[in-house]
Every structure is written in structure tokens, then in C-alpha cells.
Enzyme design. Structure first.
Site, PDB file in Angstrom:
ATOM      1  N   ASN A  65       0.823  -1.203   0.000  1.00 29.90           N
ATOM      2  CA  ASN A  65       0.000   0.000   0.000  1.00 29.90           C
ATOM      3  C   ASN A  65       0.857   1.252   0.000  1.00 29.90           C
ATOM      4  OD1 ASN A  65      -0.355   1.864   2.539  1.00 29.90           O
ATOM      5  ND2 ASN A  65       0.211  -0.169   3.289  1.00 29.90           N
ATOM      6  N   ASN A 122       4.167   8.056  14.469  1.00 28.31           N
ATOM      7  CA  ASN A 122       4.505   7.405  13.205  1.00 28.31           C
ATOM      8  C   ASN A 122       5.736   8.095  12.619  1.00 28.31           C
ATOM      9  OD1 ASN A 122       4.740   6.475  10.597  1.00 28.31           O
ATOM     10  ND2 ASN A 122       2.573   6.623  10.093  1.00 28.31           N
ATOM     11  N   CYS A 125       6.333   5.500   8.275  1.00 29.36           N
ATOM     12  CA  CYS A 125       5.653   5.278   6.991  1.00 29.36           C
ATOM     13  C   CYS A 125       6.714   5.330   5.889  1.00 29.36           C
ATOM     14  CB  CYS A 125       4.602   6.358   6.763  1.00 29.36           C
ATOM     15  SG  CYS A 125       3.939   6.335   5.095  1.00 29.36           S
ATOM     16  N   GLY A 212       1.603  -8.026   5.911  1.00 37.25           N
ATOM     17  CA  GLY A 212       1.038  -9.372   5.782  1.00 37.25           C
ATOM     18  C   GLY A 212       2.064 -10.454   6.072  1.00 37.25           C
TER      19      GLY A 212
HETATM   20  C1  DHB Z   1       0.722   4.597   5.198  1.00 38.41           C
HETATM   21  C2  DHB Z   1       1.340   4.894   6.364  1.00 38.41           C
HETATM   22  C3  DHB Z   1       2.092   3.939   7.005  1.00 38.41           C
HETATM   23  O1  DHB Z   1       2.727   4.179   8.159  1.00 38.41           O
HETATM   24  C4  DHB Z   1       2.221   2.706   6.439  1.00 38.41           C
HETATM   25  O2  DHB Z   1       2.956   1.777   7.028  1.00 38.41           O
HETATM   26  C5  DHB Z   1       1.594   2.415   5.303  1.00 38.41           C
HETATM   27  C6  DHB Z   1       0.839   3.370   4.676  1.00 38.41           C
HETATM   28  C7  DHB Z   1      -0.007   5.596   4.437  1.00 38.41           C
HETATM   29  O3  DHB Z   1      -0.943   6.259   4.864  1.00 38.41           O
HETATM   30  O4  DHB Z   1       0.367   5.741   3.297  1.00 38.41           O
END
Ligand code: DHB
Length: 300
Positions: A65, A122, A125, A212
Site C-alpha cells: 500500500n 509514526n 511510513c 502481511g
Molecule cells: C501509510 C502509512 C504507514 O505508516 C504505512 O505503514 C503504510 C501506509 C499511508 O498512509 O500511506
């Protein structure tokens, strides 16, 4: 029951950030399905539309994603927090992000009113320029952002770490030095998929984060290393989809596990995993989950 950073959880399972965490109603639904705790989608200082679609695809080994941290900003999310907080006693952890310490503090202070049980920072990401792992691969930034949020709020601060580094222990130590009450490991692994008919990368952002079953062994190793290196609790996340996976993660050193991708199978996963852990403990003659946390470190 497990107590982590002073918060009581009825069982050691939690909803991971990013899944079913965008509205008060969806968080309430998961809280009602037996999760010990729920973590919100990451909330930032300004509204953010996120990356173009496709932003999520399923692979044979998990999901890729690149949502791009879409969120309505803390001013709008405050109301969703109030909805979930007023509807359940299940602890709600607010995941927050920003580009620097000031952003993080602004969001944390803005959401403090709705009384999250803890904040999860966070800094991990893998695909949002200027945010997430851009910060979370730099020990100085991790330490100073953690310290700034710890100064600004009265609730525990957890820091979610990226596995996209050479040495996750150094980043964990930076969080601990900044005053973090716990670390959460791991966020997604940077990955990519290409459509062989067109030759184009499939995700709108071209690359994204892998989650996953494929990432579980990476998560187990990171949790194992962090448990040895740190004095604060480690919350495990990455590829947990069965109670056996949860027990393995706890034996590596996790005080609790977060579940994300596997929620797409069934929202009953939290109660299924919690009761599986309980039966395992009974079967083996353990008296509490604490008996298995970090057990793999005692074997040799
Ligand atoms: C997103 C943020 C994250 O921390 C992650 O692991 C995956 C996707 C996001 O919003 O893009």
C-alpha cells in the site's frame, strides 16, 4: 489482562494503525469485536488527500500500500476520537505524524482533549516524502521528536519504528533516550510491484509498504533485537494472523501484538487470537502472558 506503559488491556491484541482506524464508528466496531486496544489511522497537522490510486493491492504474500497518509487533520479528527472514546472502555491510542517536532507537538496537543490512552508516533511510513521514515531513519530526529511530545503530553508515548534501516536497535535507543514509554515494531517494508503487460509500476505512488505474512520473520527478528537492546516494552506488529504467530511474537519479546492486514480475513481475529493465546497458556501450564514474553531469550 496485560498492563503496558500503565495502560490495562483486557487481552494482548490491538488493532494496528492504518486499518479501520479512520472514523470513530470503525474504531468502535473493532473495539466491539474483542480487540484489547485500538490504534487510529495516523493523523497529521493539515488535511492530506493522500497518494493517487491504486493505493493498495493484494499480492500472494500480503499487501502493498501507498495511501500517502490521507487524513482530515487533528482539528477534524478530534470529533472521531470523541465518538470512539465515549462509546467504549477499550483503550484508544492516537497515531500521529508530522514533518518535525513542532508538527508532532501541535497534533498531540490538539488531540489531548479527547484523551487518548497513549500517542503512537509514526516515524516509519515508508513512502511519504518529508514524513514517516524520512524522520525515523535519523536517530537525532527520533530522539528530539519523542522528547518534544513526551514534554507536551501527560499520557504514554509509543514510537513506531521502521524496519527499513540497517540497525533498528539504534533507532529504538534514540526513542528510549527521548523518553518513549514503548516502541512498536515494525511498520511496513518498502516494496514495489510492476504490471508486466504495460511495464508500469502498479501503485499510483510507484512503490509502497509491504505488510502481511511475508513480513512476519522480519518483524520477529526486529522485536527480538529490540527486546535485548531496550529497557522499555516492545509492542510487536507485522504479519500476525494466527494465535501461533502472536505467541511467537511474544516469545521474541513483544508485550502485546498489533494486527493489521489479517483484519481483512475477519474482524473476529482479535477474539480468536486472544482465546488461542489463553488456551495455549493453560495447555502449557503458564500462569500469565508475562511468562512467555521474551521466553526465546532464555532458551540458550
Ligand atoms: C501509510 C502509512 C504507514 O505508516 C504505512 O505503514 C503504510 C501506509 C499511508 O498512509 O500511506
Amino acid at each position: 489482562m496485560v498492563t503496558i506503559t500503565g495502560i490495562d488491556f483486557k487481552n494482548p491484541t490491538m488493532l494496528a494503525s492504518g486499518i479501520m482506524g479512520t472514523t470513530g464508528a470503525s474504531l468502535l466496531r473493532i473495539a466491539g469485536c474483542g480487540a484489547g486496544g485500538v490504534v487510529t489511522k495516523s493523523i497529521g497537522p493539515e488535511p492530506k488527500a493522500g497518494h493517487p490510486n491504486p493505493s493498495m493491492i493484494e499480492l500472494e504474500c500480503g499487501f502493498l500500500n501507498a495511501m500517502g497518509l490521507p487524513n482530515p487533520s487533528y482539528t477534524e479528527f478530534d470529533n472521531e476520537m470523541k465518538i470512539v472514546r465515549s462509546g467504549t472502555d477499550v483503550p484508544v491510542i492516537a497515531s500521529i505524524f508530522g514533518g518535525n517536532a513542532e508538527d508532532f507537538v501541535k497534533v498531540a496537543e490538539g488531540l489531548a482533549d479527547s484523551e487518548p490512552a497513549a500517542f503512537e508516533l509514526n516515524v516509519s511510513c515508508p513512502h511519504a516524502e518529508g514524513y514517516g521514515a524520512t524522520i525515523g531513519t535519523d536517530t537525532c530526529m527520533v530522539e528530539s521528536i519523542t522528547a518534544a511530545v513526551c514534554d507536551a503530553v501527560d499520557v504514554p508515548v509509543w514510537v513506531k519504528l521502521t524496519p527499513n534501516v540497517t540497525d533498528i536497535k539504534a533507532i529504538g535507543k534514540a526513542a528510549q533516550n527521548g523518553g518513549a514509554d514503548a516502541v512498536v515494531a515494525i511498520n511496513t517494508l518498502r516494496g514495489m510491484a510492476i504490471d508486466i503487460n504495460s511495464g508500469y509500476p502498479i501503485l499510483g505512488n510507484r512503490f509502497g509498504g509491504l505488510s502481511g505474512p511475508a513480513v512476519k520473520p522480519v518483524a520477529i527478528k526486529c522485536v527480538y533485537d529490540l527486546y535485548e537492546a531496550l529497557d522499555i516494552p516492545v509492542i510487536g506488529v507485522g504479519g500476525v494472523s494466527t494465535w501461533e504467530d502472536a505467541v511467537e511474537m511474544m516469545m521474541a519479546g513483544a508485550s502485546a501484538v498489533q494486527i493489521g492486514s489479517a483484519v481483512h480475513e475477519s474482524v473476529d481475529i482479535f477474539s480468536d487470537i486472544a482465546s488461542g493465546i489463553d488456551l495455549f497458556l493453560q495447555d502449557k501450564g503458564y500462569s500469565a502472558v508475562e511468562d512467555i514474553i521474551g521466553l526465546s531469550h532464555e532458551v540458550f
